[in-house]
Design a protein around this motif. Structure first.
Motif, PDB file in Angstrom:
ATOM      1  N   SER A  10       0.843  -1.186   0.000  1.00 22.05           N
ATOM      2  CA  SER A  10       0.000   0.000   0.000  1.00 22.05           C
ATOM      3  C   SER A  10       0.885   1.246   0.000  1.00 22.05           C
ATOM      4  CB  SER A  10      -0.908   0.021   1.234  1.00 22.05           C
ATOM      5  OG  SER A  10      -0.166   0.339   2.395  1.00 22.05           O
ATOM      6  N   ASP A  11       0.319   2.359  -0.482  1.00 22.96           N
ATOM      7  CA  ASP A  11       1.092   3.604  -0.540  1.00 22.96           C
ATOM      8  C   ASP A  11       1.549   4.041   0.846  1.00 22.96           C
ATOM      9  OD1 ASP A  11       0.776   3.672  -3.253  1.00 22.96           O
ATOM     10  OD2 ASP A  11      -0.943   5.041  -3.213  1.00 22.96           O
ATOM     11  N   LYS A  12       0.680   3.913   1.842  1.00 20.91           N
ATOM     12  CA  LYS A  12       1.015   4.353   3.191  1.00 20.91           C
ATOM     13  C   LYS A  12       2.199   3.567   3.742  1.00 20.91           C
ATOM     14  CE  LYS A  12       0.562   6.517   7.118  1.00 20.91           C
ATOM     15  NZ  LYS A  12       1.033   7.904   7.259  1.00 20.91           N
ATOM     16  N   ALA A  13       2.221   2.273   3.514  1.00 20.87           N
ATOM     17  CA  ALA A  13       3.323   1.440   4.008  1.00 20.87           C
ATOM     18  C   ALA A  13       4.641   1.870   3.375  1.00 20.87           C
ATOM     19  CB  ALA A  13       3.041  -0.030   3.718  1.00 20.87           C
ATOM     20  N   TRP A  14       4.628   2.197   2.090  1.00 19.61           N
ATOM     21  CA  TRP A  14       5.862   2.593   1.410  1.00 19.61           C
ATOM     22  C   TRP A  14       6.259   4.025   1.749  1.00 19.61           C
ATOM     23  CZ3 TRP A  14       8.793  -1.089   0.164  1.00 19.61           C
ATOM     24  CH2 TRP A  14       8.310  -2.273  -0.390  1.00 19.61           C
ATOM     25  N   ASP A  15       5.269   4.890   2.019  1.00 20.16           N
ATOM     26  CA  ASP A  15       5.593   6.276   2.382  1.00 20.16           C
ATOM     27  C   ASP A  15       6.432   6.328   3.656  1.00 20.16           C
ATOM     28  OD1 ASP A  15       4.237   7.261   0.228  1.00 20.16           O
ATOM     29  OD2 ASP A  15       2.399   7.744   1.324  1.00 20.16           O
ATOM     30  N   ASP A  16       6.107   5.500   4.608  1.00 19.15           N
ATOM     31  CA  ASP A  16       6.801   5.488   5.897  1.00 19.15           C
ATOM     32  C   ASP A  16       7.940   4.477   5.957  1.00 19.15           C
ATOM     33  OD1 ASP A  16       4.912   7.338   6.736  1.00 19.15           O
ATOM     34  OD2 ASP A  16       3.602   5.829   7.634  1.00 19.15           O
ATOM     35  N   HIS A  17       8.150   3.731   4.884  1.00 21.25           N
ATOM     36  CA  HIS A  17       9.025   2.565   4.962  1.00 21.25           C
ATOM     37  C   HIS A  17      10.476   2.912   5.291  1.00 21.25           C
ATOM     38  CE1 HIS A  17      10.015  -1.610   4.377  1.00 21.25           C
ATOM     39  NE2 HIS A  17      10.970  -1.291   3.536  1.00 21.25           N
ATOM     40  N   TRP A  18      10.942   4.066   4.860  1.00 21.72           N
ATOM     41  CA  TRP A  18      12.334   4.431   5.113  1.00 21.72           C
ATOM     42  C   TRP A  18      12.647   4.468   6.608  1.00 21.72           C
ATOM     43  CZ3 TRP A  18      13.491   8.753   8.017  1.00 21.72           C
ATOM     44  CH2 TRP A  18      12.456   9.665   8.225  1.00 21.72           C
ATOM     45  N   ILE A  19      11.639   4.795   7.417  1.00 16.32           N
ATOM     46  CA  ILE A  19      11.835   4.855   8.869  1.00 16.32           C
ATOM     47  C   ILE A  19      12.282   3.501   9.410  1.00 16.32           C
ATOM     48  CG2 ILE A  19      10.590   5.103  11.076  1.00 16.32           C
ATOM     49  CD1 ILE A  19       8.844   7.215   9.681  1.00 16.32           C
ATOM     50  N   PHE A  20      11.779   2.425   8.807  1.00 19.65           N
ATOM     51  CA  PHE A  20      12.025   1.087   9.325  1.00 19.65           C
ATOM     52  C   PHE A  20      13.327   0.472   8.805  1.00 19.65           C
ATOM     53  CE2 PHE A  20       7.497   2.002   9.311  1.00 19.65           C
ATOM     54  CZ  PHE A  20       7.231   1.890  10.664  1.00 19.65           C
ATOM     55  N   TRP A  21      14.074   1.254   8.052  1.00 17.46           N
ATOM     56  CA  TRP A  21      15.457   0.896   7.697  1.00 17.46           C
ATOM     57  C   TRP A  21      16.439   1.854   8.365  1.00 17.46           C
ATOM     58  CZ3 TRP A  21      17.260  -3.292   5.018  1.00 17.46           C
ATOM     59  CH2 TRP A  21      16.306  -4.083   4.368  1.00 17.46           C
ATOM     60  N   VAL A  22      16.154   3.145   8.283  1.00 13.71           N
ATOM     61  CA  VAL A  22      17.061   4.145   8.851  1.00 13.71           C
ATOM     62  C   VAL A  22      17.107   4.035  10.368  1.00 13.71           C
ATOM     63  CG1 VAL A  22      17.515   6.607   9.122  1.00 13.71           C
ATOM     64  CG2 VAL A  22      16.742   5.718   6.902  1.00 13.71           C
ATOM     65  N   GLY A  23      15.939   3.919  11.011  1.00 11.29           N
ATOM     66  CA  GLY A  23      15.901   3.818  12.468  1.00 11.29           C
ATOM     67  C   GLY A  23      16.672   2.633  13.005  1.00 11.29           C
ATOM     68  N   PRO A  24      16.392   1.415  12.522  1.00 10.38           N
ATOM     69  CA  PRO A  24      17.155   0.259  12.995  1.00 10.38           C
ATOM     70  C   PRO A  24      18.648   0.346  12.689  1.00 10.38           C
ATOM     71  CG  PRO A  24      15.092  -0.467  12.047  1.00 10.38           C
ATOM     72  CD  PRO A  24      15.188   1.006  11.764  1.00 10.38           C
ATOM     73  N   ALA A  25      19.009   0.920  11.544  1.00 12.15           N
ATOM     74  CA  ALA A  25      20.433   1.049  11.214  1.00 12.15           C
ATOM     75  C   ALA A  25      21.146   1.949  12.224  1.00 12.15           C
ATOM     76  CB  ALA A  25      20.603   1.593   9.797  1.00 12.15           C
ATOM     77  N   ILE A  26      20.527   3.079  12.560  1.00 13.50           N
ATOM     78  CA  ILE A  26      21.129   3.994  13.535  1.00 13.50           C
ATOM     79  C   ILE A  26      21.177   3.340  14.910  1.00 13.50           C
ATOM     80  CG2 ILE A  26      20.871   6.208  14.714  1.00 13.50           C
ATOM     81  CD1 ILE A  26      19.561   7.291  12.161  1.00 13.50           C
ATOM     82  N   GLY A  27      20.106   2.676  15.296  1.00 18.67           N
ATOM     83  CA  GLY A  27      20.066   2.013  16.595  1.00 18.67           C
ATOM     84  C   GLY A  27      21.109   0.924  16.720  1.00 18.67           C
ATOM     85  N   ALA A  28      21.275   0.121  15.652  1.00 19.90           N
ATOM     86  CA  ALA A  28      22.278  -0.944  15.666  1.00 19.90           C
ATOM     87  C   ALA A  28      23.685  -0.370  15.727  1.00 19.90           C
ATOM     88  CB  ALA A  28      22.117  -1.818  14.429  1.00 19.90           C
ATOM     89  N   PHE A  29      23.925   0.704  14.977  1.00 22.77           N
ATOM     90  CA  PHE A  29      25.236   1.362  15.007  1.00 22.77           C
ATOM     91  C   PHE A  29      25.554   1.867  16.411  1.00 22.77           C
ATOM     92  CE2 PHE A  29      27.650   5.325  14.829  1.00 22.77           C
ATOM     93  CZ  PHE A  29      28.805   4.909  14.166  1.00 22.77           C
ATOM     94  N   ALA A  30      24.590   2.529  17.031  1.00 18.51           N
ATOM     95  CA  ALA A  30      24.817   3.068  18.373  1.00 18.51           C
ATOM     96  C   ALA A  30      25.076   1.954  19.381  1.00 18.51           C
ATOM     97  CB  ALA A  30      23.606   3.901  18.804  1.00 18.51           C
ATOM     98  N   ALA A  31      24.334   0.849  19.278  1.00 15.12           N
ATOM     99  CA  ALA A  31      24.516  -0.264  20.209  1.00 15.12           C
ATOM    100  C   ALA A  31      25.887  -0.905  20.041  1.00 15.12           C
ATOM    101  CB  ALA A  31      23.418  -1.299  19.998  1.00 15.12           C
ATOM    102  N   ALA A  32      26.329  -1.065  18.786  1.00 12.38           N
ATOM    103  CA  ALA A  32      27.640  -1.671  18.530  1.00 12.38           C
ATOM    104  C   ALA A  32      28.756  -0.801  19.090  1.00 12.38           C
ATOM    105  CB  ALA A  32      27.827  -1.894  17.033  1.00 12.38           C
ATOM    106  N   VAL A  33      28.668   0.500  18.864  1.00 12.86           N
ATOM    107  CA  VAL A  33      29.689   1.419  19.371  1.00 12.86           C
ATOM    108  C   VAL A  33      29.685   1.432  20.897  1.00 12.86           C
ATOM    109  CG1 VAL A  33      30.364   3.846  19.515  1.00 12.86           C
ATOM    110  CG2 VAL A  33      29.708   2.862  17.313  1.00 12.86           C
ATOM    111  N   TYR A  34      28.498   1.491  21.477  1.00 12.31           N
ATOM    112  CA  TYR A  34      28.387   1.554  22.942  1.00 12.31           C
ATOM    113  C   TYR A  34      28.979   0.305  23.599  1.00 12.31           C
ATOM    114  CZ  TYR A  34      26.193   1.641  27.556  1.00 12.31           C
ATOM    115  OH  TYR A  34      25.964   1.613  28.913  1.00 12.31           O
ATOM    116  N   HIS A  35      28.592  -0.862  23.092  1.00 14.91           N
ATOM    117  CA  HIS A  35      29.064  -2.094  23.733  1.00 14.91           C
ATOM    118  C   HIS A  35      30.528  -2.375  23.456  1.00 14.91           C
ATOM    119  CE1 HIS A  35      29.677  -6.430  24.378  1.00 14.91           C
ATOM    120  NE2 HIS A  35      28.824  -6.262  25.361  1.00 14.91           N
ATOM    121  N   GLN A  36      30.920  -2.267  22.179  1.00 16.89           N
ATOM    122  CA  GLN A  36      32.268  -2.681  21.800  1.00 16.89           C
ATOM    123  C   GLN A  36      33.344  -1.664  22.169  1.00 16.89           C
ATOM    124  OE1 GLN A  36      31.487  -5.936  21.430  1.00 16.89           O
ATOM    125  NE2 GLN A  36      33.024  -6.002  19.806  1.00 16.89           N
ATOM    126  N   TYR A  37      33.020  -0.385  22.060  1.00 14.11           N
ATOM    127  CA  TYR A  37      34.058   0.630  22.223  1.00 14.11           C
ATOM    128  C   TYR A  37      33.963   1.436  23.509  1.00 14.11           C
ATOM    129  CZ  TYR A  37      35.176  -0.579  17.482  1.00 14.11           C
ATOM    130  OH  TYR A  37      35.540  -1.278  16.358  1.00 14.11           O
TER     131      TYR A  37
END
Length: 287
Positions: free
Chosen positions: A243-270
């Motif tokens: 649906s159009d609505k799902a695709w309109d917001d879809h970038w949030i569900f890639w960008v958000g997890p990518a930033i969150g995963a990056f922050a978690a990796a840096v926090y734990h490892q470094y």
């Protein structure tokens, strides 16, 4: 086994009572010639397929039970509710991580794979193909859910992640970042070799805190975004529902997890594991 050297806070060297696995190579072409690698890809594909199949059907079932046009006496208290949906996601992650951890590591989520790649736990080739397998599994799992309940699937949103009414895209992005941080940080902590060596029961229990992290994050963010924290889960549902609505917001569900995963990796490892300090100490010891 020889004891490795670790830099203490006072700047002196001390021995540690656990073995730190060497960092995964950035590119490891030898993996492509091993059956164990392809077995891991199959495990990630099947696990993500099962994850989406069960969880999407849970969402659809809840929509059907609480549909007042279908059942005028239905209320929001009928069905499993938000709590039950959160349990479905957390419970399935617990089960699937437990089943596949010894084969593929039990990622079942591109954000987890990305975080572990940043932490030098997997190579670039493995990380990329894991993500492909996870997305393919998510599409197939959601497709099976739609195939079994086509009418209900279309009527009740297909489990697609969208920004819920009353919330801004900024709020939704923040929810995805923090939710993914909680998940990936839990993965790092639960699989930390330092903890595994000193608490022998931890490897057996590792899927439990990971599943609980997914459960708790869903409780907090289902009202905001439906809870993504897993780009494959969001992508599979968006592809099948389309649906159009799902695709309109879809970038949030890639960008958000990518930033969150990056922050978690840096926090734990470094920060928690002081990766930068260890690297500096190793450099000094060689001079």
């Amino acid at each position: 086994m020889a004891k490795d050297v670790e830099v203490a806070e006072q700047g002196e060297f001390s021995t540690k009572d656990y073995h730190e696995p060497p960092p995964a190579p950035l590119i490891d072409p030898e993996e492509l010639g091993k059956w164990s690698f392809y077995r891991a890809l199959i495990a990630e594909f099947v696990a993500t397929l099962l994850f989406l199949y069960v969880t999407v059907l849970t969402i659809i079932g809840q929509g059907s039970v609480t549909d007042t046009t279908k059942n005028p006496k239905a209320t929001d208290c009928d069905g499993v509710g938000t709590l039950g949906i959160a349990w479905a996601f957390g419970g399935m992650i617990f089960i699937l991580v437990y089943c596949t951890a010894g084969i593929s590591g039990g990622h079942i989520n591109p954000a987890v794979t990305f975080g572990l790649f940043l932490g030098r736990k997997v190579s670039l080739i493995r990380a990329f193909l894991y993500m492909v397998a996870q997305c393919a599994g998510a599409i197939c799992g959601t497709g099976l859910a739609k195939g079994f309940q086509t009418a209900y699937y279309d009527r009740y949103g297909g489990g697609a992640n969208v920004v819920q009414p009353g919330y801004s895209k900024g709020t939704a992005l923040g929810a995805e970042i923090i939710g993914t941080f909680v998940l990936v940080y839990t993965v790092f902590a639960a699989t930390d070799p330092k903890r595994n060596a000193r608490d022998s029961h931890v490897p057996v229990l590792a899927p439990l805190p990971i599943g609980f992290a997914v459960f708790m994050v869903h409780l907090a963010t289902i009202p905001v975004t439906g809870t993504g924290i897993n780009p494959a889960r969001s992508f599979g549902a968006a592809v099948i529902y389309n649906s159009d609505k799902a695709w309109d917001d879809h970038w949030i569900f890639w960008v958000g997890p990518a930033i969150g995963a990056f922050a978690a990796a840096v926090y734990h490892q470094y920060i928690l594991r002081a990766g930068a300090i260890k690297a500096l100490g190793s450099f000094r010891s060689n001079n």
